[in-house]
Design an enzyme around this catalytic site. Sequence first.
Site, mmCIF file in Angstrom:
data_model
loop_
_atom_site.group_PDB
_atom_site.id
_atom_site.type_symbol
_atom_site.label_atom_id
_atom_site.label_comp_id
_atom_site.label_asym_id
_atom_site.label_seq_id
_atom_site.Cartn_x
_atom_site.Cartn_y
_atom_site.Cartn_z
ATOM 1 N N LYS A 1 0.832 -1.214 0.000
ATOM 2 C CA LYS A 1 0.000 0.000 0.000
ATOM 3 C C LYS A 1 0.860 1.255 0.000
ATOM 4 C CE LYS A 1 -4.388 -1.613 1.805
ATOM 5 N NZ LYS A 1 -5.468 -1.419 2.751
ATOM 6 N N LYS B 1 -15.241 -2.605 -2.149
ATOM 7 C CA LYS B 1 -16.106 -1.484 -1.771
ATOM 8 C C LYS B 1 -15.488 -0.121 -2.052
ATOM 9 C CE LYS B 1 -15.611 -2.774 2.954
ATOM 10 N NZ LYS B 1 -14.195 -2.741 3.278
ATOM 11 N N LYS C 1 -11.336 -8.581 -7.404
ATOM 12 C CA LYS C 1 -12.455 -8.907 -6.513
ATOM 13 C C LYS C 1 -13.388 -7.702 -6.419
ATOM 14 C CE LYS C 1 -10.651 -7.836 -1.946
ATOM 15 N NZ LYS C 1 -11.365 -7.403 -0.801
HETATM 16 N N1 AQP Z 1 -15.414 -9.600 -3.198
HETATM 17 C C1 AQP Z 1 -15.460 -10.254 -2.052
HETATM 18 N N2 AQP Z 1 -15.902 -11.528 -2.016
HETATM 19 C C2 AQP Z 1 -15.982 -12.198 -0.845
HETATM 20 N N3 AQP Z 1 -15.646 -11.688 0.351
HETATM 21 C C3 AQP Z 1 -15.202 -10.412 0.373
HETATM 22 N N4 AQP Z 1 -14.792 -9.602 1.390
HETATM 23 C C4 AQP Z 1 -14.446 -8.404 0.866
HETATM 24 N N5 AQP Z 1 -14.625 -8.401 -0.463
HETATM 25 C C5 AQP Z 1 -15.097 -9.637 -0.807
HETATM 26 C C6 AQP Z 1 -14.774 -9.962 2.816
HETATM 27 O O1 AQP Z 1 -15.451 -8.945 3.540
HETATM 28 C C7 AQP Z 1 -14.896 -8.850 4.862
HETATM 29 C C8 AQP Z 1 -14.669 -7.421 5.266
HETATM 30 O O2 AQP Z 1 -13.747 -6.841 4.380
HETATM 31 P P1 AQP Z 1 -12.797 -5.650 4.837
HETATM 32 O O3 AQP Z 1 -13.613 -4.495 5.229
HETATM 33 O O4 AQP Z 1 -11.820 -6.159 5.832
HETATM 34 O O5 AQP Z 1 -11.993 -5.232 3.602
HETATM 35 P P2 AQP Z 1 -11.536 -5.944 2.317
HETATM 36 O O6 AQP Z 1 -11.358 -7.402 2.473
HETATM 37 O O7 AQP Z 1 -10.361 -5.193 1.794
HETATM 38 O O8 AQP Z 1 -12.843 -5.660 1.493
HETATM 39 P P3 AQP Z 1 -13.113 -4.663 0.312
HETATM 40 O O9 AQP Z 1 -14.589 -4.641 0.108
HETATM 41 O O10 AQP Z 1 -12.280 -5.029 -0.852
HETATM 42 O O11 AQP Z 1 -12.688 -3.261 0.907
HETATM 43 P P4 AQP Z 1 -11.520 -2.221 0.667
HETATM 44 O O12 AQP Z 1 -11.986 -1.414 -0.463
HETATM 45 O O13 AQP Z 1 -11.477 -1.470 1.942
HETATM 46 O O14 AQP Z 1 -10.229 -2.952 0.381
HETATM 47 C C9 AQP Z 1 -13.627 -9.682 4.859
HETATM 48 O O15 AQP Z 1 -13.867 -10.884 5.567
HETATM 49 C C10 AQP Z 1 -13.366 -9.932 3.393
HETATM 50 O O16 AQP Z 1 -12.691 -11.179 3.164
#
Ligand code: AQP
Length: 325
Positions: A108, A196, A193
Amino acid sequence: MPRLSAITPSGPATLGNYLGAIRRWAREGRPGDLYFVSDLHGMTTPYHPQRLRARSREMLALLVAAGIEPEQVFVQSDLLPQLGPLTWVLECSCSFGEAARMTQFKEKSAARELAATPVRVGLFTYPVLMAADILLQGADEVPVGDDQAQHVELARALARRFNGAYGEAFVVPEAVTPPAAARVRDLSDPSRKMDKSARDSAGVLFVMDDPDLLARKVRRAVTDGLGRLEYRPDEQPGLANLLEILAACTGQPVRAVAAGFSAYGEVKKAVTEAVIDELRPLRERMRGLLEDTTELDRIRKRGAMVATDRGAHRLATALRLAGVG
Ligand code: AQP
């Protein structure tokens, strides 16, 4: 013994967050487990304060709307009076080299340097805050994906080091690999993936999107020109992603789902209906909670109280053993 999981309010929750994590937490969670909105982790890269606050509320409402017991959820910053001192104690047990080895920080920070934007010290130290999240609650299992396993290793090392140097204060946690769950991919680019905080949200299905918008996004999902209605993730990743979403929403095996169609358009129609059906009740409960400010505030306060009570003696022990406070 308790498990601890979190979601960062870095953007509105996606179908990926729901199918891959939150729905499972609600279905498979055990009574002592804890789930929290990691708003402090959302400050490690540039963010808007009002948006962070609003998203934290939405995430809290989502966890409860999904069926997690209200006393098992909390917002991380409500524990700042405990997390602040504990993070400091752990930072004073953590070497610079150890923190600098964190792969996520390296990746990052390299990305930020490439974009010529400053790297925040918080991005460097947040794995220690994550150790404090875990150790404060005495969690012995932390379900994480590969990208977070190294942070749990750090929490283990810090707990062991502190216990060895000053006396027993912490449960030594373990990273556990969650059971295979849906891994939802971006509809516009299935090599990524569903994220968000994605820059382009055309291929991201948000939990709070209305049915028309969900339908439009699914209709525009990238597939291929092969015309083969089979589940082949390597050769047909876009179609495979749609079939996986459908399987996750309907509870059927993905290959069985694939067998039921003769055209891509039919798959998209079925996915649209399944996603709308899956999200509708969730969105309604979430909206109800967001409108009932008193109830959501009450849930938030209660969750903070439960988590604070749970961590109080561990923090007091750690401070006493560390010779401060
Ligand atoms: N696309 C996905 N498919 C399945 N599981 C997912 N998770 C995230 N994206 C997917 C799961 O959601 C939980 C919370 O996620 P997080 O807030 O810790 O952040 P992340 O994994 O980095 O999720 P994002 O949505 O991709 O957010 P940002 O944009 O902040 O990086 C976790 O259990 C994750 O596995």
